[in-house]
Design a protein around this motif. Structure first.
Motif, PDB file in Angstrom:
ATOM      1  N   HIS A  96      -2.276   0.728   1.425  1.00 48.33           N
ATOM      2  CA  HIS A  96      -3.490   1.353   1.945  1.00 48.33           C
ATOM      3  C   HIS A  96      -4.702   0.947   1.106  1.00 48.33           C
ATOM      4  O   HIS A  96      -5.159   1.698   0.244  1.00 48.33           O
ATOM      5  CB  HIS A  96      -3.333   2.878   1.986  1.00 48.33           C
ATOM      6  N   ALA A  97      -5.187  -0.236   1.387  1.00 50.16           N
ATOM      7  CA  ALA A  97      -6.358  -0.748   0.665  1.00 50.16           C
ATOM      8  C   ALA A  97      -7.548   0.178   0.859  1.00 50.16           C
ATOM      9  O   ALA A  97      -7.760   0.715   1.943  1.00 50.16           O
ATOM     10  CB  ALA A  97      -6.701  -2.147   1.168  1.00 50.16           C
ATOM     11  N   GLY A  98      -8.313   0.354  -0.194  1.00 46.87           N
ATOM     12  CA  GLY A  98      -9.532   1.150  -0.104  1.00 46.87           C
ATOM     13  C   GLY A  98      -9.330   2.642  -0.176  1.00 46.87           C
ATOM     14  O   GLY A  98     -10.303   3.394  -0.168  1.00 46.87           O
ATOM     15  N   CYS A  99      -8.072   3.119  -0.252  1.00 42.17           N
ATOM     16  CA  CYS A  99      -7.823   4.558  -0.347  1.00 42.17           C
ATOM     17  C   CYS A  99      -7.769   4.974  -1.814  1.00 42.17           C
ATOM     18  O   CYS A  99      -7.797   4.146  -2.716  1.00 42.17           O
ATOM     19  CB  CYS A  99      -6.538   4.921   0.381  1.00 42.17           C
ATOM     20  N   ASP A 107      -5.693   1.864   8.948  1.00 43.81           N
ATOM     21  CA  ASP A 107      -6.125   3.244   9.202  1.00 43.81           C
ATOM     22  C   ASP A 107      -7.648   3.385   9.200  1.00 43.81           C
ATOM     23  O   ASP A 107      -8.190   4.340   9.756  1.00 43.81           O
ATOM     24  CB  ASP A 107      -5.544   4.190   8.145  1.00 43.81           C
ATOM     25  N   LEU A 108      -8.345   2.449   8.542  1.00 41.80           N
ATOM     26  CA  LEU A 108      -9.802   2.529   8.432  1.00 41.80           C
ATOM     27  C   LEU A 108     -10.517   1.506   9.303  1.00 41.80           C
ATOM     28  O   LEU A 108     -11.701   1.672   9.591  1.00 41.80           O
ATOM     29  CB  LEU A 108     -10.222   2.336   6.965  1.00 41.80           C
ATOM     30  N   GLY A 115     -14.083   1.894  11.106  1.00 42.49           N
ATOM     31  CA  GLY A 115     -15.119   1.148  10.389  1.00 42.49           C
ATOM     32  C   GLY A 115     -15.722   1.921   9.241  1.00 42.49           C
ATOM     33  O   GLY A 115     -16.858   1.685   8.846  1.00 42.49           O
ATOM     34  N   SER A 116     -14.945   2.866   8.683  1.00 43.37           N
ATOM     35  CA  SER A 116     -15.481   3.711   7.605  1.00 43.37           C
ATOM     36  C   SER A 116     -14.638   3.544   6.350  1.00 43.37           C
ATOM     37  O   SER A 116     -13.520   3.032   6.392  1.00 43.37           O
ATOM     38  CB  SER A 116     -15.470   5.179   8.035  1.00 43.37           C
TER      39      SER A 116
END
Length: 200
Positions: free
Chosen positions: A80-83, A129-130, A134-135
């Motif tokens: 989960h990149a960016g989490c 998931d993002l 786009g957030s």
């Protein structure tokens, strides 16, 4: 926000001394019913590094972020990149690299926030998931805001400005949110399309 608020309130009423303040921070966060466990683990990691300290310095800050990253990694599949787990890990790596280069506390916090931000921004491109929304991940963004505020306090720079919360409205009084949807054509990969969509 409720979890961080409870941690701050508990710290405000704690006896003086870094150990007491750190323990109150974790205790206050854990007392929030239904609070996000990942946020509590981040605060617990920082508490572990500060429990026997008499002040916060670059080394303790870096170690605290590293412990927090390790606590989150235990329950994360790494996909989960960016989490929050990925952002905390990136921030810890940035802090440790700055510490190795001889940075002081302010520069260490700035390096941690910069590396965390780079990881946060991969979310809308690389995390399924993002991508659809786009957030960025809201919890991870909140964590970086805490780092930004702490860096501002340490360095004496102005605090980040809070968002107004207002969306622009048209002449008829209605509020609009403009979005852009990109569909890949033949020969264009979905990753390129997602990157273009999030950038626009």
């Amino acid at each position: 926000a409720r979890t961080l608020g409870a941690a701050a309130s508990a710290m405000d009423g704690a006896p003086s001394g870094m150990a007491s303040v750190a323990e109150a921070m974790e205790r206050g966060a854990r007392a929030v019913p239904g609070g996000p466990s990942a946020v509590v683990e981040v605060l617990a990691g920082l508490t572990e590094a500060l429990r026997n300290a008499d002040h916060l310095d670059a080394e303790r800050c870096s170690i605290g972020l590293e412990i927090a990253a390790e606590r989150l990694a235990a329950g994360d599949d790494g996909a989960h990149a960016g989490c929050l787990p990925a952002v905390v890990a990136a921030a810890a790596a940035g802090a440790l690299a700055a510490l190795d280069a001889g940075a002081d506390l302010g520069d260490t916090l700035i390096a941690a926030a910069d590396e965390g931000l780079s990881e946060l921004e991969t979310g809308p491109v690389a995390n399924p998931d993002l991508v659809g929304s786009g957030s960025v991940d809201a919890t991870a963004a909140g964590f970086l805001l805490v780092l930004d505020v702490l860096a501002s306090v340490v360095t004496g720079e102005p605090l980040p400005e809070p968002p107004s919360g207002e969306r622009p409205s048209g002449s008829d009084g209605r509020r609009y949110e403009v979005r852009c949807g990109i569909r890949p054509h033949e020969g264009c990969g979905i990753e390129s399309a997602n990157w273009l969509e999030s950038t626009w």
